[in-house]
Design a protein around this motif. Structure first.
Motif, short mmCIF file in Angstrom:
data_model
loop_
_atom_site.label_atom_id
_atom_site.label_comp_id
_atom_site.label_asym_id
_atom_site.label_seq_id
_atom_site.Cartn_x
_atom_site.Cartn_y
_atom_site.Cartn_z
N ILE A 1 3.16 7.47 -8.10
CA ILE A 1 3.11 6.01 -8.22
C ILE A 1 2.81 5.60 -9.65
O ILE A 1 3.43 4.69 -10.21
CB ILE A 1 2.06 5.44 -7.25
N LYS A 2 1.84 6.28 -10.28
CA LYS A 2 1.47 5.96 -11.65
C LYS A 2 2.63 6.25 -12.62
O LYS A 2 2.90 5.46 -13.52
CB LYS A 2 0.24 6.75 -12.08
N THR B 1 -6.70 16.42 -0.67
CA THR B 1 -6.45 15.91 -2.03
C THR B 1 -5.18 16.51 -2.64
O THR B 1 -4.61 15.92 -3.55
CB THR B 1 -7.65 16.24 -2.94
N ASP C 1 0.58 4.12 -1.41
CA ASP C 1 -0.13 5.38 -1.26
C ASP C 1 -0.48 5.65 0.20
O ASP C 1 -0.34 6.78 0.69
CB ASP C 1 -1.40 5.37 -2.12
N LYS C 2 -0.92 4.62 0.91
CA LYS C 2 -1.29 4.79 2.32
C LYS C 2 -0.08 5.12 3.18
O LYS C 2 -0.14 6.00 4.06
CB LYS C 2 -1.96 3.52 2.85
N LYS D 1 0.83 -1.20 0.00
CA LYS D 1 0.00 0.00 0.00
C LYS D 1 0.87 1.26 0.00
O LYS D 1 0.92 2.01 0.97
CB LYS D 1 -0.92 0.01 1.24
N THR E 1 -2.68 13.74 -1.65
CA THR E 1 -3.01 12.39 -2.11
C THR E 1 -2.97 12.29 -3.63
O THR E 1 -2.56 11.26 -4.18
CB THR E 1 -4.38 11.97 -1.58
N GLU E 2 -3.41 13.34 -4.32
CA GLU E 2 -3.38 13.31 -5.80
C GLU E 2 -1.94 13.25 -6.30
O GLU E 2 -1.66 12.57 -7.29
CB GLU E 2 -4.09 14.55 -6.36
N ILE F 1 0.65 11.99 -4.65
CA ILE F 1 1.17 10.65 -4.33
C ILE F 1 0.73 9.66 -5.40
O ILE F 1 1.53 8.87 -5.92
CB ILE F 1 0.70 10.20 -2.94
N ASP F 2 -0.55 9.69 -5.74
CA ASP F 2 -1.08 8.78 -6.76
C ASP F 2 -0.38 9.01 -8.10
O ASP F 2 -0.08 8.05 -8.83
CB ASP F 2 -2.58 8.99 -6.92
N ARG F 3 -0.12 10.26 -8.44
CA ARG F 3 0.54 10.57 -9.71
C ARG F 3 1.97 10.04 -9.74
O ARG F 3 2.42 9.49 -10.75
CB ARG F 3 0.54 12.08 -9.95
#
Length: 270
Positions: free
Chosen positions: A92-93, A82, A64-65, A62, A85-86, A88-90
């Motif tokens: 990882i992607k 956000t 992102d977490k 996990k 978190t946005e 972080i998600d970017r």
């Protein structure tokens, strides 16, 4: 790390032939690193400062977490919006996209994957280490010493994917980088010497690692430079510098050997 130091890359693993030749070296290295791991955690868990404990297993499953908890701790925010978190998600992607393109693909990690490389005799020594078992239990790893490796990936994550240790409130001064806090001289590994003895590089290495050419003499290095041309670009760098030039230090030794830190840094914490 063994693969990194033996090959000089983040993407290549040692061959089976080299692994067999270096079996005793690997066992000695693993036992040294266990001592370092214990000293490192005992030192930091004994400090009266804010500490956030995260685990590799949670980061793999996990990311992102876990990264959200790290940012929350470092930035001292109560709630993650956000905005974080946005991003972080970017990240990882984007890393996943880079790996799919094949431009940079480091060695694959995983939970318990390296244990298959540990000989039974080495595992027996680790399981008999009482200090190791105590510390692993304190960090929530006690079950790993009795469960088969195939079940390690089912390890329960830490609550909220991290454990935060709060200080008593007193002002603390922690001295860092004094040298030998966790890695004393007995825990250092002479990687260049090992690779020379195994025939992975010449004694007069100018960089290198498994699969890289080692320059035999300084004269050969100068001759190679002369053939390639020695013109410098506007920045002052030599455009024809070889991998050996880039990876070597001023006295011609490989740059991967561990060195003692001499400088002391005082970290003042409230």
């Amino acid at each position: 790390y063994f693969n990194l130091m033996m090959t000089g890359t983040h993407t290549t693993s040692v061959s089976e032939e080299v692994r067999q030749k270096s079996a005793k070296i690997f066992e000695e290295y693993a036992l040294r690193e266990i001592r370092v791991w214990k000293k490192f955690h005992q030192f930091w868990m004994g400090q009266d400062i804010p500490i956030l404990l995260i685990r590799y297993e949670d980061l793999v499953r996990k990311p992102d977490k876990v990264m959200a908890r790290v940012l929350q701790f470092v930035l001292e925010v109560q709630r993650m919006g956000t905005f974080f978190t946005e991003r972080i998600d970017r990240c990882i992607k984007e890393q996943e996209d880079i790996e799919r393109m094949g431009s940079y693909k480091p060695r694959s990690g995983g939970i318990g994957k390296s244990i298959s490389k540990y000989p039974p005799a080495l595992l027996k020594k680790l399981y008999a280490d009482e200090d190791l078992k105590t510390l692993m239990g304190y960090l929530g790893y006690g079950d790993l010493l009795v469960k088969p490796v195939s079940e390690w990936s089912s390890l329960m994550p830490l609550k909220d994917y991290a454990t935060e240790y709060l200080p008593s409130g007193r002002t603390k001064v922690v001295l860092l980088n004094r040298g030998q806090l966790a890695r004393g001289r007995e825990e250092q590994t002479p990687w260049q010497k090992i690779k020379v003895e195994l025939g992975l590089m010449n004694a007069t290495c100018q960089g290198g690692g498994q699969g890289k050419k080692a320059v035999d003499t300084q004269g050969e290095a100068e001759e190679a430079k002369a053939k390639d041309g020695s013109a410098q670009d506007e920045s002052g760098a030599e455009p024809n510098a070889t991998a050996e030039d880039v990876n070597s230090n001023d006295d011609g030794e490989c740059s991967h050997d561990q060195v003692d830190g001499e400088a002391a840094t005082a970290l003042h914490l409230q």
